[in-house]
Scaffold this active site. Structure first.
Site, PDB file in Angstrom:
ATOM      1  N   SER A   1      -8.030  -3.604  10.404  1.00 38.86           N
ATOM      2  CA  SER A   1      -8.244  -4.377  11.634  1.00 38.86           C
ATOM      3  C   SER A   1      -7.915  -5.863  11.538  1.00 38.86           C
ATOM      4  O   SER A   1      -8.024  -6.575  12.529  1.00 38.86           O
ATOM      5  CB  SER A   1      -9.670  -4.225  12.177  1.00 38.86           C
ATOM      6  OG  SER A   1      -9.814  -2.995  12.836  1.00 38.86           O
ATOM      7  N   THR A   2      -7.497  -6.356  10.372  1.00 40.91           N
ATOM      8  CA  THR A   2      -7.287  -7.799  10.233  1.00 40.91           C
ATOM      9  C   THR A   2      -5.893  -8.263  10.646  1.00 40.91           C
ATOM     10  O   THR A   2      -5.660  -9.459  10.742  1.00 40.91           O
ATOM     11  CB  THR A   2      -7.545  -8.263   8.788  1.00 40.91           C
ATOM     12  OG1 THR A   2      -6.593  -7.647   7.920  1.00 40.91           O
ATOM     13  CG2 THR A   2      -8.958  -7.934   8.359  1.00 40.91           C
ATOM     14  N   GLY A   3      -5.000  -7.345  10.884  1.00 40.93           N
ATOM     15  CA  GLY A   3      -3.648  -7.723  11.302  1.00 40.93           C
ATOM     16  C   GLY A   3      -3.558  -7.830  12.810  1.00 40.93           C
ATOM     17  O   GLY A   3      -4.163  -8.719  13.426  1.00 40.93           O
TER      18      GLY A   3
ATOM     19  N   GLY B   1       2.608  -3.294  11.733  1.00 40.43           N
ATOM     20  CA  GLY B   1       1.846  -3.604  10.531  1.00 40.43           C
ATOM     21  C   GLY B   1       1.813  -2.478   9.513  1.00 40.43           C
ATOM     22  O   GLY B   1       2.816  -1.809   9.267  1.00 40.43           O
TER      23      GLY B   1
ATOM     24  N   ILE C   1       0.814  -1.220   0.000  1.00 39.79           N
ATOM     25  CA  ILE C   1       0.000   0.000   0.000  1.00 39.79           C
ATOM     26  C   ILE C   1       0.848   1.270   0.000  1.00 39.79           C
ATOM     27  O   ILE C   1       0.435   2.295  -0.524  1.00 39.79           O
ATOM     28  CB  ILE C   1      -1.027  -0.006   1.154  1.00 39.79           C
ATOM     29  CG1 ILE C   1      -2.130   1.019   0.860  1.00 39.79           C
ATOM     30  CG2 ILE C   1      -0.344   0.216   2.505  1.00 39.79           C
ATOM     31  CD1 ILE C   1      -3.392   0.804   1.648  1.00 39.79           C
TER      32      ILE C   1
ATOM     33  N   ASP D   1       0.397   0.418   9.663  1.00 40.39           N
ATOM     34  CA  ASP D   1       0.648   1.720  10.281  1.00 40.39           C
ATOM     35  C   ASP D   1       2.147   2.026  10.329  1.00 40.39           C
ATOM     36  O   ASP D   1       2.592   3.099   9.912  1.00 40.39           O
ATOM     37  CB  ASP D   1       0.039   1.722  11.694  1.00 40.39           C
ATOM     38  CG  ASP D   1      -0.008   3.089  12.345  1.00 40.39           C
ATOM     39  OD1 ASP D   1       0.114   4.104  11.644  1.00 40.39           O
ATOM     40  OD2 ASP D   1      -0.194   3.127  13.572  1.00 40.39           O
TER      41      ASP D   1
END
Length: 166
Positions: free
Chosen positions: A116-118, A31, A10, A33
């Protein structure tokens, strides 16, 4: 408007905005972020400090700094706690807030990670359904976005997103 799924990083997306799956402080973390903060450079940390954080389900916008994207939309997804603590509504709020912010800033393209999946543990299949539903809902809005891209870190996530869009 087009909705697409790609496999990639990303931080390398050359669009009007990428979405950062942030924590409430907006000051970087692990992650996605952490990767966005590292790639954007130290100016991003200064800009995020000035924002004073962001509650779960909301979104904030900054410049993209050293990224190919012009802007970063920071949103805070819910931490998964079995799905019975408002997590689906909060995750949907993240996508809606990010898309609304993009619309208000007259952006035409946006890329999302799997929010939210990490580290926050949201099940990928359930999160994908919410993400795709919110994106499709936004496509009926007149004007604004021309492209919503879901950027998947691995082939498994890419297949799940592609099935959800099919």
């Amino acid at each position: 408007m087009r909705i697409e799924v790609v496999l990639g990083d990303i931080t390398r997306q050359s669009l009007d905005a990428i979405v950062n799956a942030a924590n409430t402080s907006l000051l970087g973390g692990g992650g996605v972020d952490g990767a966005i903060h590292r790639a954007a450079g130290p100016q991003l940390l200064s800009a995020c400090r000035a924002l004073g954080g962001c509650p779960t389900g909301e979104a904030r916008i900054t410049a993209g700094y050293r990224l190919a994207a012009r802007h970063i939309i920071h949103t805070v997804g819910p931490i998964w706690r079995n799905g019975e603590h408002g997590e689906p509504a909060l995750l949907a709020a993240c996508y809606r807030a990010s898309l609304t912010l993009a619309h208000h800033h007259a952006l035409t393209s946006i890329a999302f990670p799997a929010i939210s999946t990490g580290l926050f543990g949201y099940p990928l299949q359930a999160a994908t359904q919410i993400a795709v539903h919110c994106a499709r809902d936004h496509t009926v809005r007149p004007g604004g976005l021309e492209l919503i891209r879901f950027v998947c870190f691995d082939a498994t996530a890419q297949r799940i997103y592609e099935r959800a869009l099919a």
